[in-house]
Design an enzyme around this catalytic site. Structure first.
Site, PDB file in Angstrom:
ATOM      1  N   CYS A 116       0.806  -1.223   0.000  1.00 11.46           N
ATOM      2  CA  CYS A 116       0.000   0.000   0.000  1.00 11.46           C
ATOM      3  C   CYS A 116       0.838   1.271   0.000  1.00 11.46           C
ATOM      4  CB  CYS A 116      -0.914  -0.010   1.220  1.00 11.46           C
ATOM      5  SG  CYS A 116      -2.075  -1.400   1.179  1.00 11.46           S
ATOM      6  N   ASP A 117       0.182   2.352  -0.384  1.00 11.61           N
ATOM      7  CA  ASP A 117       0.824   3.664  -0.347  1.00 11.61           C
ATOM      8  C   ASP A 117       0.491   4.353   0.978  1.00 11.61           C
ATOM      9  OD1 ASP A 117      -1.803   4.623  -0.612  1.00 11.61           O
ATOM     10  OD2 ASP A 117      -1.568   5.093  -2.745  1.00 11.61           O
ATOM     11  N   SER A 118       0.876   5.613   1.108  1.00 15.15           N
ATOM     12  CA  SER A 118       0.664   6.322   2.375  1.00 15.15           C
ATOM     13  C   SER A 118      -0.811   6.583   2.674  1.00 15.15           C
ATOM     14  CB  SER A 118       1.440   7.640   2.377  1.00 15.15           C
ATOM     15  OG  SER A 118       1.007   8.461   1.312  1.00 15.15           O
TER      16      SER A 118
END
Length: 150
Positions: free
Chosen positions: A18-20
């Site tokens: 996942c990203d931030s």
């Protein structure tokens, strides 16, 4: 063995996927699509090295470069989600095949991917027919039934 054994796989979304914002990073959908068909051919019974050879051990005469790919996100996919990954391979012509991937969360399609591969002779880079074992996997996958489920 039933087609569902090699066409319907499972995936859990991990922190590193996942990203931030806490949703999967876009490139992972295509990575997962490719990993799903890799896993599928192994479950079906095609030795991994026959399709993805280790050139340090033996030189294969066939490679399968990706000539087209796309991904569509239909809903957020977040850390901790469990996904069902349904794949639907089909032959386009004598040297091209496509693998569609459908990502299902709680019974709903949340994403889909498409990857098209071309069968090439490694030395000449000329198009060649798909190997028999890959054709058998595609035929056994009964794509029309698999697509109806998605």
């Amino acid at each position: 063995m039933k087609p569902a054994d090699w066409l319907i796989l499972q995936r859990k979304v991990r922190f590193g996927d996942c990203d931030s914002a806490g949703v999967i990073h876009f490139h992972n959908l295509l990575k997962w699509s490719h990993e799903a068909w890799e896993e599928s051919i192994e479950i079906y019974g095609i030795p991994y090295k026959d399709i993805f050879p280790d050139f340090s051990i033996r030189k294969s005469q066939i490679v399968f470069p990706i000539v087209n790919c796309e991904a569509n996100f239909l809903a957020p996919i977040k850390i901790g989600d469990f996904l069902k990954v349904k794949i639907a391979p089909h032959k386009i012509n004598t040297h091209l095949f496509q693998v569609n991937s459908f990502f299902i969360k709680n019974g709903n399609k949340v994403a889909e991917g498409k990857i098209i591969h071309c069968s090439l002779d490694i030395d000449s880079r000329n198009k060649i027919e798909l190997p028999d074992q890959l054709e058998r996997w595609i035929e056994a996958s009964n794509v029309s039934t698999n697509l109806k489920e998605c």
